[in-house]
Design an enzyme around this catalytic site. Structure first.
Site, short mmCIF file in Angstrom:
data_model
loop_
_atom_site.label_atom_id
_atom_site.label_comp_id
_atom_site.label_asym_id
_atom_site.label_seq_id
_atom_site.Cartn_x
_atom_site.Cartn_y
_atom_site.Cartn_z
CD GLU A 1 17.01 37.74 23.54
OE1 GLU A 1 18.19 37.59 23.20
OE2 GLU A 1 16.58 38.79 24.05
CB CYS B 1 22.14 38.50 22.57
SG CYS B 1 23.87 39.00 22.50
CE LYS C 1 23.21 47.74 37.12
NZ LYS C 1 23.14 46.38 37.75
CD GLU D 1 25.02 42.84 22.23
OE1 GLU D 1 23.90 42.43 21.83
OE2 GLU D 1 25.73 42.20 23.00
#
Length: 502
Positions: free
Chosen positions: A404, A306, A198, A272
């Site tokens: 973040e 990231c 997906k 991850e």
């Protein structure tokens, strides 16, 4: 650190109105199941938006749990045949996939830039990395090593087998649609599994194009795509009882939801997730080199990365000099639409929602007295542009230095004590990546072991290679992408013992 840096408002370079792609460049905007593009159980669709101007590029299907079930059925039907192929046969197919991607590299890069807004230089690098991922995994799958067969119990020969897991469900993110798909697809197929993927509903176009390009190379059902939203399609993949593993690259929240759902069937999970990479700059570091590195490592893909070097901890004695270097380097970045020139380095953020999120961080930082030495506020005009930003006078524990942001924003803090710098670097929920900048050889060997991150660079940042693993600790998840460790993740170990006593 209170020096003032003069800067002019960032200008967005606009293209001439010519689109990077045409309608003929799109793959069929349907699900890809059992080797064919098919309509879904629902007639609903999702708009795919061009983040450079907010216009609708096209639409894709809004998938349902029924669509996922059909894709899983196709993957199950193809599972045995694909697993029976010897590594050489699967490797040859992966090389053909790499060749097909290479032959369509320009088209894939243009599709990626049109969908995500990323500069062409970034999309071209993504395509190149995707090709190399398939080539590496093709070779690595033919050289799997394991414990030697031997008698470990008297009169009994032990043989260790590596087997495919079966069917793997995959959820990929919006920031690197093609590259993160390749990081999953290549090792999953190389290890002998079939799969259902997906893509992000925001950036599905290159995944669908990939399916179209390789449809004649893979047996029907080995690779399947269902487009749609995470709470529906992703949730069904995570909970489907006949999926053996769910692999996700995405946010921490998404990872928690996937792991919780996967626990119901005790399927394996590969995550991850996010990061907040500290960049620790000591007083003996090459400050110009560190600043030049962060020009790319902190702002690549508009900071939607990231592993970005987004949190600088610099020794107080060199903080002013380092910041001057950093602001000068970052101030030279060229901002614009991906079609506005090959020298564009910073594009828009991926969506209005993400633009608002990043803008909110900047607003709150300003309200807290944190100063922008460069940038600091969204750019007016069409599209979702935030300028390259350097935030200074950042106190320990500030939101912008712990959360973040996932945008073109680097924060700068100071330290005086090495142990304090390490403690502060580790004191975040994430554990994906970090870097240390020093010319002291003993320090450079000692500190990486004290940093709680899956990758630690010394005197560089955000340098990747397919031969070495990528993955994090703590809130950044578990499991490894790239390298032979990814092949380990997507296979299982079986011990077969033969009694040969006579």
């Amino acid at each position: 650190m209170t020096q003032t840096v003069a800067s002019t408002p960032t200008q967005v370079r606009r293209g001439d109105g010519t689109s990077l792609v045409s309608a003929e460049d799109f793959a069929p905007r349907r699900h890809f199941i059992a080797g064919e593009f098919v309509t879904g159980a629902s007639g609903a669709s999702i708009d795919v938006v061009n983040p450079a101007d907010g216009s609708v590029l096209t639409t894709v299907l809004e998938g349902t749990a029924d669509d996922v079930d059909k894709a899983v059925d196709a993957a199950l039907a193809a599972k045995a045949g694909w697993a029976r192929l010897v590594p050489k046969e699967r490797a040859e197919i992966l090389h053909k996939i790499a060749d097909r991607l290479a032959g369509n590299a320009d088209l894939l890069a243009r599709l990626e830039s049109a969908n995500t807004g990323k500069p062409l230089m970034v999309s071209q690098d993504d395509v190149s990395g995707s090709i190399d991922t398939f080539r590496f995994m093709a070779g690595a799958s033919r050289a799997i090593t394991s414990q030697a067969a031997a008698d470990y119990a008297e009169g009994h020969l032990s043989v260790i087998l590596r087997e495919p897991l079966g069917v793997v469900g995959v959820v990929t993110p919006w920031n690197y649609p093609l590259l993160m798909a390749a990081w999953k697809i290549a090792p999953i197929l190389a290890a002998g599994n079939t799969m259902v993927i997906k893509p992000s509903e925001q950036t599905p176009l290159t995944t669908l194009k990939f399916a179209e390009l390789v449809a004649d190379l893979l047996p029907a059902g080995v690779f399947n795509v269902v487009t749609g939203y995470g709470p529906v399609v992703g949730n069904r993949l995570s909970g489907h009882p006949q999926i053996d593993m769910i692999a996700l690259t995405g946010s921490v929240g998404s990872g928690k939801a996937v792991a919780q759902k996967a626990a119901e069937s005790l399927k394996r999970v590969h995550l991850e997730l996010g990061g907040k990479a500290p960049v620790i700059v000591f007083d003996d570091a090459n400050l110009e080199e560190a600043a030049t590195s962060l020009r790319a490592a902190g702002y690549w893909n508009s900071g939607q990365e990231c592993g970005a070097g987004c949190r600088v901890l610099v020794h107080e004695s060199v903080a002013e000099e380092f910041t001057e270097h950093l602001v000068r380097e970052v101030g030279s970045l060229v901002v614009g639409e991906p079609g506005a020139g090959d020298d564009i380095e910073i594009g828009p953020l991926v969506s209005k929602a993400h633009f608002d999120r990043v803008s909110g961080f900047l607003t709150r930082a300003s309200e807290q007295g944190i100063r922008a030495a460069l940038g600091g506020a969204p750019i007016d005009g069409p599209g979702y542009f935030v300028p390259p930003t350097v935030l200074v006078d950042v106190p320990d524990g500030a939101e912008c230095s712990r959360e973040e942001i996932f945008g073109p924003v680097v924060t700068v803090e100071t330290f005086t004590d090495e142990n304090n710098a390490i403690d502060r670097a580790n004191d975040v929920p994430y554990g994906l990546a970090a870097s240390v900048w020093t010319e002291n050889a003993r320090r450079s060997h000692d500190l990486p072991a004290r940093l709680d991150f899956g990758t630690v660079w010394v005197n560089s940042h955000l340098v990747l290679a397919n031969e070495v693993p990528w993955g994090g600790f703590k809130g950044s998840g578990y499991g490894r992408d790239l390298s032979i460790y990814a092949l380990d993740d997507y296979s299982r170990t079986k011990h077969v013992m033969h009694n040969h006593n006579r």
